[in-house]
Design an enzyme around this catalytic site. Structure first.
Site, short mmCIF file in Angstrom:
data_model
loop_
_atom_site.label_atom_id
_atom_site.label_comp_id
_atom_site.label_asym_id
_atom_site.label_seq_id
_atom_site.Cartn_x
_atom_site.Cartn_y
_atom_site.Cartn_z
N ASP A 295 0.91 -1.38 0.06
CA ASP A 295 0.09 -0.03 -0.07
C ASP A 295 0.91 1.33 0.08
O ASP A 295 2.05 0.95 0.33
CB ASP A 295 -1.03 0.08 1.11
CG ASP A 295 -2.20 0.84 1.11
OD1 ASP A 295 -2.15 1.89 0.09
OD2 ASP A 295 -3.31 0.72 1.73
C1 BGC Z 1 -5.15 3.27 0.10
C2 BGC Z 1 -5.22 2.24 -0.90
C3 BGC Z 1 -5.10 2.95 -2.36
C4 BGC Z 1 -3.81 3.63 -2.40
C5 BGC Z 1 -3.55 4.34 -3.60
C6 BGC Z 1 -3.99 4.11 0.03
O1 BGC Z 1 -3.92 5.14 0.89
O2 BGC Z 1 -5.15 2.54 1.38
O3 BGC Z 1 -6.52 1.53 -0.87
O4 BGC Z 1 -5.18 2.07 -3.41
O5 BGC Z 1 -3.76 4.69 -1.37
O6 BGC Z 1 -4.47 5.59 -3.74
#
Ligand code: BGC
Ligand code: BGC
Length: 876
Positions: A295
């Protein structure tokens, strides 16, 4: 350059927390001086299986491609180019020599985020409420088509973490249901759909990402919490297998190409360097063949995460725009100096390319990225963060197709009729009075709040990265008025919650049918709305919705309530008021909101949605909640899943507690009768534990060992500020690393076997060449049938549900194992049919480390909800 090369294989937190005296910790928050939950090491990281079913062709294509790559090119695949480096929310490095463009990672589970001319689909929770596999697949496919049309390589969904441990959890609506079986089926259908459309899906967030509070250190500090490590979700082995892991295993079986590890720690080891999670559960036990990406900023180490099974660093920099990466240069160095074996970087590259080929993408025909996540301006800097290379970056491609009608259908079929005293369906009402902010528009426009960071007007979707820009948002007010005009009904609406005089004047008139729209909202932790830091602070309605409902129903004896919420809200104070003649939960319906609810209210769609979670009478009655305050001094907050498998209906059933509306409940405009339960047992033979071993780790191609070949080729192209490259800045490896500890060898800080590429024994619970575990788990042991008769006057869909009682003293009363959605004409009788696999009747044995069918007598139930189990039979 900062180099977290020598980070221990378990997170620092694990090592420190067990030995730290608690002397520094405020006694009011210390955790009874007990050792913290611990995550066992599992090494080496499993490499791909050339014979894995469903991956054979992709493997061969990946092999042909990866074998040609240089080390720098392999590293480029594994490492994002940095936050804002180009157009997508994340991109990998390109391989121009072979024509491979930078891969585009883009959110997410209900829309293509941050662009235009895309659709906004119903949220996962509404989709789950359809209990309709076909609609789940179609939604996944349509999302895949839209992603493809924008040039997205990997769509960052669907979501099975959070599963919904706490009803307040901010991102529960991005996922599907608190039930792992329903979530697993929704995951599998979504993934198949998305990948059939030619885009890699991403099962996220793995695992234990059940709340927003304390998921990231920086974010928490910005909110004023003094913590130095993220929350640890402490999950025992049985609960992990029977609840949280279950839907992710279904994702693997569906062939998902990628996983995203979570921000949170699991048992005090960061998810993206947790060898138990990634090496053992995901890749070894369940044979996942695709790649694991971090993530965004969930990556915390160099070699440690590589050894623990991470394959791709997203967005590639240590912190957004730091200009440095744990990988990139450092991964190149680690392979060059032997700390990361070649087989591990090769396996990363193989997994990434195999996922790419598996969904039908080709190097020759990659869709160009035709949008910018960072702006809707047509022209702008290609290198957004560096403000460099000004050019066209948005082509405003319309990818909506005819998805509007699908969206309308899913949201209508996912609407749950909780109460109906006969006021519905509406039949040309004489006077319709629609009340509430939640029926109307956001005065700032449907996209007036970036990432939906406000709660104005009707709630179509929640907030955070799981959102998208609406192409339009049909409000309930618009759609209901259009219908009223067509019918010749009188229609008036008051689109404010705080207008008691005007509202009373309207709804107390003779012949008024009042429809009150109310909501509650939640979202992702980086946005706070009204004190709600992602997670909801409470389970009450927002904007004094309860007072509104109570007022209107005191003035109008035909009050219908429509709820737009991410999950349960407390209806306790008014749900049984006789003036409230109907209650509907419309979830988060997406762009066609008004049309969908109108379809249901007027009976164009006979409601058949089922609630994918339980409606308890009080917040406390759920037995689980978000941890809102740090409880471990400034160390990682500890969230112990002491309730085990008992969340939602499993918990309420165990406590023998009454609820307002149970899991699986939902009314129709007709009635159904259940009869004639039959169970057929199939001869499937005994469960055979898997034996044998893997091949030794293969390598693909070779790499130059002369350091000169790795220095940034300044003569070939200009260096882009903050961009993450695989290159060294000089031939001095130690200096290029910028790490004071450079020179430590792998065996000084990596656990035993971390770099062992020899053949490895297979786990008994794993499957030789079978992603998803031992194939015998999926043997069909029983076929269950029952008859469903429509005893009413109109056609309707019924959702028969199959529950099993596993019979043991530690088992839930019942667990959902199957369902279908069947169309039944008035007077017609249809057959419901569902199967039970070995997994469905097994429990995870923590000693054997395998699934076993316990000796306890088991029962099968079929009925229209988790508490209306009309038919039952002992399992033969
Ligand atoms: C989120 C993810 C997301 C990623 C990219 C993160 O803060 O937890 O779900 O895919 O950002 O935007
Ligand atoms: C809730 C808050 C919410 C607010 C919004 C209140 O009833 O307690 O959590 O932020 O409504 O209006």
């Amino acid at each position: 350059m900062h180099f977290r090369y020598a980070l221990p294989w378990l997170s620092i937190q694990t090592v420190l927390a067990v030995s730290l005296p608690f002397a520094d910790i405020d006694p009011s928050t210390q955790l009874n001086k007990r050792p913290l939950a611990y995550s066992e090491p599992h090494y080496p990281s499993p490499w791909m299986d050339p014979k894995a079913i469903g991956w054979e062709e992709a493997y061969e294509k990946a092999k042909a491609f990866v074998s040609q790559l240089t080390l720098l090119e392999k590293v480029n695949l594994t490492t994002g180019i940095g936050w804002g480096a180009e157009q997508c929310v994340g991109q990998t490095g390109a391989i121009p020599r072979l024509g491979l463009k930078s891969m585009c990672m883009q959110d997410a589970p209900l829309a293509i985020r941050g662009t235009d001319y895309n659709s906004v689909f119903p949220a996962g929770v509404t989709t789950a409420a359809t209990f309709d596999r076909g609609l789940m697949y179609k939604r996944g496919y349509a999302l895949g088509q839209e992603a493809k049309g924008k040039g997205v390589t990997v769509l960052l969904g669907p979501v099975a973490g959070p599963l919904g441990r706490a009803p307040e959890g901010g991102r529960n609506w991005e996922g599907f249901s608190t039930d792992p079986v329903l979530t697993g089926i929704a995951m599998a259908e979504t993934i198949k759909g998305t990948q059939d459309a030619g885009v890699v899906a991403c099962a996220k967030h793995f695992i234990g990402n059940e709340q927003e509070h304390f998921r990231q250190v920086g974010e928490s500090q910005d909110y004023g919490y003094n913590i130095s490590e993220t929350l640890s979700s402490n999950i025992d082995d049985k609960t992990m297998h029977e609840m949280y892991l279950w839907p992710f295993v279904d994702a693997i079986r569906a062939g998902v190409g990628s996983f995203m590890c979570a921000y949170t720690q699991a048992n005090n080891s960061y998810s993206c360097q947790n060898s138990k999670l990634l090496n053992n559960l995901l890749k070894q036990e369940n044979g996942f063949q695709g790649f694991v990406m971090s993530d965004w900023q969930a990556h915390h180490s160099g070699v440690a995460s590589a050894a623990a099974g991470l394959d791709m660093s997203m967005p590639g920099d240590t912190l957004f725009n730091s200009g440095r990466g744990y990988w990139g240069t450092n991964l190149t160095l680690a392979v060059l100096n032997g700390t990361v074996p070649q087989w591990r970087i090769d396996d990363m590259a193989m997994r990434i390319m195999a996922a790419f080929f598996k969904v039908g993408q080709t190097v020759e025909d990659q869709e160009p990225i035709n949008f910018s996540f960072w702006t809707l301006d047509t022209y702008g800097p290609l290198h957004w963060a560096a403000r460099k290379d000004y050019q066209q970056i948005n082509w405003h491609v319309n990818v909506q197709g005819d998805h509007g009608s699908l969206i309308r259908e899913i949201a209508a079929r996912g609407t749950v009729l909780l109460k109906n005293a006969g006021s519905l369906p509406l039949k040309k009402p004489k006077f319709l009075a629609v009340i509430g902010e939640d029926a109307g528009p956001n005065p700032l426009g449907p996209n007036g709040c970036a990432d939906n960071r406000c709660n104005n007007g009707t709630l179509g979707i929640g907030w955070g990265s799981g959102t998208g820009n609406f192409p339009y948002l049909v409000t309930p007010d618009q759609a209901l008025q259009a219908r009223a005009v067509q019918d010749g009904s009188r229609y008036e609406s008051v689109l404010r919650n705080h207008a008691p005089t005007e509202i009373k004047a309207l709804v107390s008139q003779q012949d008024a049918t009042a429809i009150v729209f109310v909501n509650a909202n939640s979202g992702e932790g980086f946005i706070e709305i009204d004190g709600n830091k992602g997670d909801r602070l409470n389970l009450t309605l927002w904007n004094e919705g309860d007072a509104l409902v109570k007022n209107v129903s005191s003035w109008c004896n035909n009050t219908i309530v429509v709820l737009h919420t991410p999950g349960p809200v407390l209806l306790t104070e008014w749900y049984d008021n006789p003036n409230i003649t109907a209650i509907l939960w419309a979830g988060m319906p997406g762009q066609e909101s008004g049309n969908s609810i109108t379809d249901v209210l007027y009976g164009r769609v006979n409601p058949s949605g089922r609630t994918p979670f339980t409606w308890g009478a009080t917040r406390e009655s759920y037995g689980t909640d978000v941890l809102y305050e740090p409880n471990n001094g400034n160390e990682a907050p500890q969230l112990d899943y002491t309730e085990g498998v008992f969340i939602d209906y499993r918990h309420f059933d165990k406590a023998n507690a009454s609820v307002l509306y149970e899991f699986g409940f939902g009314l129709s405009y007709t009635t159904f009768e259940y009869s004639n339960l039959k169970i057929e047992k199939h001869q499937v033979g005994e469960y055979t534990p898997t034996t044998g071993q893997t091949e030794a780790a293969p390598t693909f191609g070779n790499f130059s060992e002369s350091v000169e070949d790795y220095v940034f080729p300044a003569a070939e192209f200009p260096y882009v500020y903050q961009f993450i490259y695989p290159y060294l800045n000089s031939t001095d490896m130690s200096a290029s690393s910028g790490d004071a500890q450079y020179g430590q060898t792998a065996d000084e800080f990596l656990p035993p076997k971390a770099n062992d590429g020899s053949a490895q024994p297979l786990l008994r619970s794993s499957g030789l060449h079978h992603p998803g575990g031992n194939p015998a788990l999926y043997d069909i042991m029983y076929t269950v049938t029952a008859d469903i008769t429509n005893t009413g006057k109109v056609a309707g869909d019924e959702v028969p549900q199959l529950y099993v009682s596993l019979g043991g003293p530690e088992d839930p009363k019942v667990v959902l194992r199957g369902f279908d959605r069947l169309r039944v004409e008035p007077g017609e009788k249809v057959q419901f049919k569902a199967v039970l696999t070995r997994r469905d009747v097994s429990s995870w044995d923590t000693v054997k480390q395998d699934w076993v069918i316990t000796e306890y007598a088991k029962k099968v139930y079929v009925g229209p909800s988790s508490r209306k189990l009309d038919l039952e039979e002992v399992l033969p």
